[in-house]
Every structure is written in structure tokens, then in C-alpha cells.
Design a protein around this motif. Structure first.
Motif, mmCIF file in Angstrom:
data_model
loop_
_atom_site.group_PDB
_atom_site.id
_atom_site.type_symbol
_atom_site.label_atom_id
_atom_site.label_comp_id
_atom_site.label_asym_id
_atom_site.label_seq_id
_atom_site.Cartn_x
_atom_site.Cartn_y
_atom_site.Cartn_z
ATOM 1 N N CYS A 1 -5.759 -3.547 -0.479
ATOM 2 C CA CYS A 1 -4.552 -3.715 0.330
ATOM 3 C C CYS A 1 -4.901 -3.734 1.817
ATOM 4 O O CYS A 1 -4.280 -4.456 2.608
ATOM 5 C CB CYS A 1 -3.549 -2.593 0.044
ATOM 6 S SG CYS A 1 -2.616 -2.791 -1.484
ATOM 7 N N ILE A 2 -5.883 -2.925 2.209
ATOM 8 C CA ILE A 2 -6.301 -2.890 3.613
ATOM 9 C C ILE A 2 -7.127 -4.118 3.961
ATOM 10 O O ILE A 2 -7.009 -4.677 5.063
ATOM 11 C CB ILE A 2 -7.088 -1.596 3.899
ATOM 12 C CG1 ILE A 2 -6.189 -0.370 3.691
ATOM 13 C CG2 ILE A 2 -7.650 -1.605 5.321
ATOM 14 C CD1 ILE A 2 -6.930 0.955 3.777
ATOM 15 N N PHE A 3 -7.947 -4.559 2.993
ATOM 16 C CA PHE A 3 -8.818 -5.724 3.216
ATOM 17 C C PHE A 3 -8.556 -6.763 2.123
ATOM 18 O O PHE A 3 -9.396 -6.972 1.242
ATOM 19 C CB PHE A 3 -10.292 -5.311 3.203
ATOM 20 C CG PHE A 3 -10.638 -4.223 4.177
ATOM 21 C CD1 PHE A 3 -10.756 -4.506 5.530
ATOM 22 C CD2 PHE A 3 -10.839 -2.924 3.739
ATOM 23 C CE1 PHE A 3 -11.080 -3.502 6.437
ATOM 24 C CE2 PHE A 3 -11.163 -1.915 4.630
ATOM 25 C CZ PHE A 3 -11.283 -2.208 5.992
ATOM 26 N N ILE B 1 -7.101 3.757 -8.010
ATOM 27 C CA ILE B 1 -6.182 3.811 -6.870
ATOM 28 C C ILE B 1 -6.930 3.562 -5.572
ATOM 29 O O ILE B 1 -6.443 2.849 -4.682
ATOM 30 C CB ILE B 1 -5.441 5.157 -6.847
ATOM 31 C CG1 ILE B 1 -4.540 5.278 -8.081
ATOM 32 C CG2 ILE B 1 -4.615 5.294 -5.574
ATOM 33 C CD1 ILE B 1 -4.014 6.675 -8.322
ATOM 34 N N ALA B 2 -8.123 4.147 -5.452
ATOM 35 C CA ALA B 2 -8.935 3.923 -4.251
ATOM 36 C C ALA B 2 -9.256 2.443 -4.086
ATOM 37 O O ALA B 2 -9.210 1.897 -2.967
ATOM 38 C CB ALA B 2 -10.218 4.745 -4.323
ATOM 39 N N MET B 3 -9.562 1.775 -5.197
ATOM 40 C CA MET B 3 -9.836 0.342 -5.138
ATOM 41 C C MET B 3 -8.608 -0.436 -4.703
ATOM 42 O O MET B 3 -8.695 -1.350 -3.869
ATOM 43 C CB MET B 3 -10.316 -0.133 -6.514
ATOM 44 C CG MET B 3 -10.739 -1.600 -6.566
ATOM 45 S SD MET B 3 -9.393 -2.732 -7.003
ATOM 46 C CE MET B 3 -9.076 -2.248 -8.699
ATOM 47 N N PHE B 4 -7.433 -0.069 -5.211
ATOM 48 C CA PHE B 4 -6.192 -0.728 -4.798
ATOM 49 C C PHE B 4 -5.939 -0.528 -3.303
ATOM 50 O O PHE B 4 -5.499 -1.457 -2.608
ATOM 51 C CB PHE B 4 -5.011 -0.181 -5.600
ATOM 52 C CG PHE B 4 -4.948 -0.636 -7.030
ATOM 53 C CD1 PHE B 4 -5.668 -1.735 -7.471
ATOM 54 C CD2 PHE B 4 -4.150 0.038 -7.948
ATOM 55 C CE1 PHE B 4 -5.606 -2.156 -8.797
ATOM 56 C CE2 PHE B 4 -4.068 -0.379 -9.269
ATOM 57 C CZ PHE B 4 -4.805 -1.470 -9.691
ATOM 58 N N VAL C 1 -14.423 -10.111 -4.274
ATOM 59 C CA VAL C 1 -15.673 -9.361 -4.419
ATOM 60 C C VAL C 1 -15.412 -7.990 -5.028
ATOM 61 O O VAL C 1 -16.097 -7.568 -5.973
ATOM 62 C CB VAL C 1 -16.379 -9.216 -3.051
ATOM 63 C CG1 VAL C 1 -17.579 -8.291 -3.162
ATOM 64 C CG2 VAL C 1 -16.798 -10.570 -2.523
ATOM 65 N N ILE C 2 -14.415 -7.294 -4.494
ATOM 66 C CA ILE C 2 -14.120 -5.942 -4.980
ATOM 67 C C ILE C 2 -13.631 -5.982 -6.430
ATOM 68 O O ILE C 2 -13.977 -5.115 -7.239
ATOM 69 C CB ILE C 2 -13.087 -5.266 -4.065
ATOM 70 C CG1 ILE C 2 -13.700 -5.035 -2.677
ATOM 71 C CG2 ILE C 2 -12.612 -3.944 -4.654
ATOM 72 C CD1 ILE C 2 -12.734 -4.534 -1.636
ATOM 73 N N ALA C 3 -12.844 -6.996 -6.777
ATOM 74 C CA ALA C 3 -12.343 -7.109 -8.150
ATOM 75 C C ALA C 3 -13.492 -7.279 -9.133
ATOM 76 O O ALA C 3 -13.507 -6.638 -10.197
ATOM 77 C CB ALA C 3 -11.375 -8.278 -8.260
ATOM 78 N N TYR C 4 -14.462 -8.120 -8.803
ATOM 79 C CA TYR C 4 -15.601 -8.319 -9.702
ATOM 80 C C TYR C 4 -16.429 -7.036 -9.826
ATOM 81 O O TYR C 4 -16.871 -6.671 -10.921
ATOM 82 C CB TYR C 4 -16.490 -9.459 -9.205
ATOM 83 C CG TYR C 4 -15.960 -10.835 -9.528
ATOM 84 C CD1 TYR C 4 -15.565 -11.163 -10.829
ATOM 85 C CD2 TYR C 4 -15.863 -11.819 -8.545
ATOM 86 C CE1 TYR C 4 -15.083 -12.429 -11.136
ATOM 87 C CE2 TYR C 4 -15.384 -13.092 -8.841
ATOM 88 C CZ TYR C 4 -15.000 -13.390 -10.135
ATOM 89 O OH TYR C 4 -14.519 -14.645 -10.439
ATOM 90 N N ILE C 5 -16.644 -6.352 -8.717
ATOM 91 C CA ILE C 5 -17.422 -5.109 -8.748
ATOM 92 C C ILE C 5 -16.717 -4.065 -9.599
ATOM 93 O O ILE C 5 -17.330 -3.414 -10.466
ATOM 94 C CB ILE C 5 -17.660 -4.571 -7.324
ATOM 95 C CG1 ILE C 5 -18.596 -5.512 -6.555
ATOM 96 C CG2 ILE C 5 -18.255 -3.156 -7.365
ATOM 97 C CD1 ILE C 5 -18.735 -5.160 -5.091
ATOM 98 N N LEU D 1 0.828 -1.204 0.000
ATOM 99 C CA LEU D 1 0.000 0.000 0.000
ATOM 100 C C LEU D 1 0.866 1.258 0.000
ATOM 101 O O LEU D 1 0.641 2.189 -0.787
ATOM 102 C CB LEU D 1 -0.920 -0.011 1.222
ATOM 103 C CG LEU D 1 -1.730 1.262 1.483
ATOM 104 C CD1 LEU D 1 -2.622 1.603 0.294
ATOM 105 C CD2 LEU D 1 -2.551 1.112 2.751
ATOM 106 N N PHE D 2 1.863 1.273 0.872
ATOM 107 C CA PHE D 2 2.754 2.435 0.946
ATOM 108 C C PHE D 2 3.469 2.653 -0.389
ATOM 109 O O PHE D 2 3.520 3.776 -0.910
ATOM 110 C CB PHE D 2 3.775 2.250 2.070
ATOM 111 C CG PHE D 2 4.847 3.301 2.099
ATOM 112 C CD1 PHE D 2 4.577 4.576 2.575
ATOM 113 C CD2 PHE D 2 6.130 3.029 1.628
ATOM 114 C CE1 PHE D 2 5.568 5.565 2.584
ATOM 115 C CE2 PHE D 2 7.119 3.991 1.638
ATOM 116 C CZ PHE D 2 6.832 5.265 2.116
#
Length: 203
Positions: free
Chosen positions: A168-170, A161-164, A176-180, A55-56
Motif C-alpha cells: 500500500c505504501i509502495f 499484514i506487513a506485506m499488505f 516483485v513483493i507479490a512474487y516474493i 492502508l488505513f
């Protein structure tokens, strides 16, 4: 979608930083390459399950991606610089999902592949539109001065970037997030195709 609003906030400090870095003799292309290398390091950290390190590093990489444009603005923009920037952006955006796939292939491979495909499709509609716009001598400053004709969409750099950051945090939510987000990218690509049909069919 959010790039315009974010740019209004970050451009003034980035431009000031770009002028200072340019005064040190650092070129925009150097920062572009360094940013990509740091982005690849972020993908490697994610592969090794070091998500907070990843993330950093990816945030530092994207800072470099904004800084190179500010340096170019303070010195001299070149066509090759714009070309290099877009190519290495694609390298970065593909490497982060790949890092998640390699971190846990059994869980993440299919979702990661779909996400990368959506980036590929979305990117191809963006670049093809830019090529046609250049052919017809179309210009746009909707996202500031760009080397290519820039069409907006639901999925832009800020959203990606927000999705990345979120995955990284979760990291357990990657599938799930990748499909969305892939669905959002496909929608953006489709909307750009419709726009191209309206604009270029009249020419």
C-alpha cells in the motif's frame, strides 16, 4: 512466524478493549462481520488507487479481527464464531490482492493471481491439517486458544499484514513483493505437508 511474539504484545490491550466492548452488548460475530466489510472497503479503495485510504481501512479491519477474539474470550466462544472468523479471514486475504489486480490489471494481474493461488494452497494445507488434528483429538495452544488446531509457519497473519502495508505504501513494487511473498507461502505450505506426513503417517 511472528504471530506468537506479536500476540504477547497486543493481547493485553486487546483483551481490555474486548471486555469493554462486550459490556456494551456488542457480540464477537458482529465485530467479525464488520471487520470483513471494512476489509472489503479497503480492497475497493486500493482498486480506486486510494492506497493510503486502503492502508488505513485494512489496519482497522485487522484490529477488528483481533478484537472479535477478545470479545469472545470475555463472553462466550462458539464453534460458529470460530468458523465465521476463519471464513471471513480468507475473504479479506483474497480481496486485497484482487484490489491491486483491478487497480492495474496489465501490470499486476499475473503476480496477483500467483499470490492468491499461494494463499489458496497455504490455506488448504492449514485447514486440512486442522481437520486431521480434530480427527485424532490433537490440541494446541501455540497461538493461544483457537477454534481450530493451529500450525505455525513462515507466512502467518503478521507477515501477510506487513506485506499488505508495504505494497500500500509502495504500490509500484506490488509485482516483485507479490512474487516474493507467494514463494514464502508456497514454502510454508510445503513445510506443513512435510509435517503432516511425519505426524499422520504414524497414526
Amino acid at each position: 512466524m511472528l504471530d506468537g511474539a506479536v500476540r504477547e504484545i497486543i493481547n493485553p490491550p486487546l483483551d481490555a478493549c474486548g471486555r469493554r466492548v462486550a459490556a456494551w452488548g456488542v457480540t464477537a460475530n458482529t465485530v467479525t462481520v464488520v471487520g470483513c466489510v471494512i476489509g472489503l472497503a479497503a480492497a475497493f479503495a486500493i482498486w480506486q488507487n486510494a492506497y493510503w485510504v486502503g492502508l488505513f481501512l485494512l489496519l482497522v479491519s485487522r484490529f477488528c479481527d483481533g478484537l472479535d477474539g477478545a470479545i469472545a474470550k470475555a463472553t462466550e466462544s462458539t464453534d460458529f464464531g470460530g468458523y465465521l472468523d476463519i471464513v471471513l479471514d480468507f475473504v479479506f486475504y483474497g480481496s486485497i490482492p484482487l484490489g491491486f489486480v483491478l487497480a492495474d490489471p496489465q501490470a499486476n494481474a499475473v503476480a496477483g493471481a500467483v499470490l492468491i493461488l499461494s494463499f489458496y494452497v497455504n490455506g488448504s494445507t492449514f485447514l486440512a491439517y486442522a481437520i486431521m488434528a480434530e480427527r485424532y483429538d490433537m490440541h494446541s495452544t501455540v497461538r493461544g486458544e483457537k477454534s481450530l488446531y493451529f500450525t505455525t509457519g513462515l507466512a502467518e497473519a503478521t507477515e501477510t499484514i506487513a506485506m499488505f502495508v508495504i505494497v500500500c505504501i509502495f504500490p509500484s513494487a506490488f509485482v516483485v513483493i507479490a512474487y516474493i511473498y507467494a514463494a514464502i507461502c508456497f514454502y510454508t505450505a510445503l513445510s506443513r505437508i512435510v509435517l503432516a506426513g511425519r505426524v499422520f503417517s504414524r497414526r
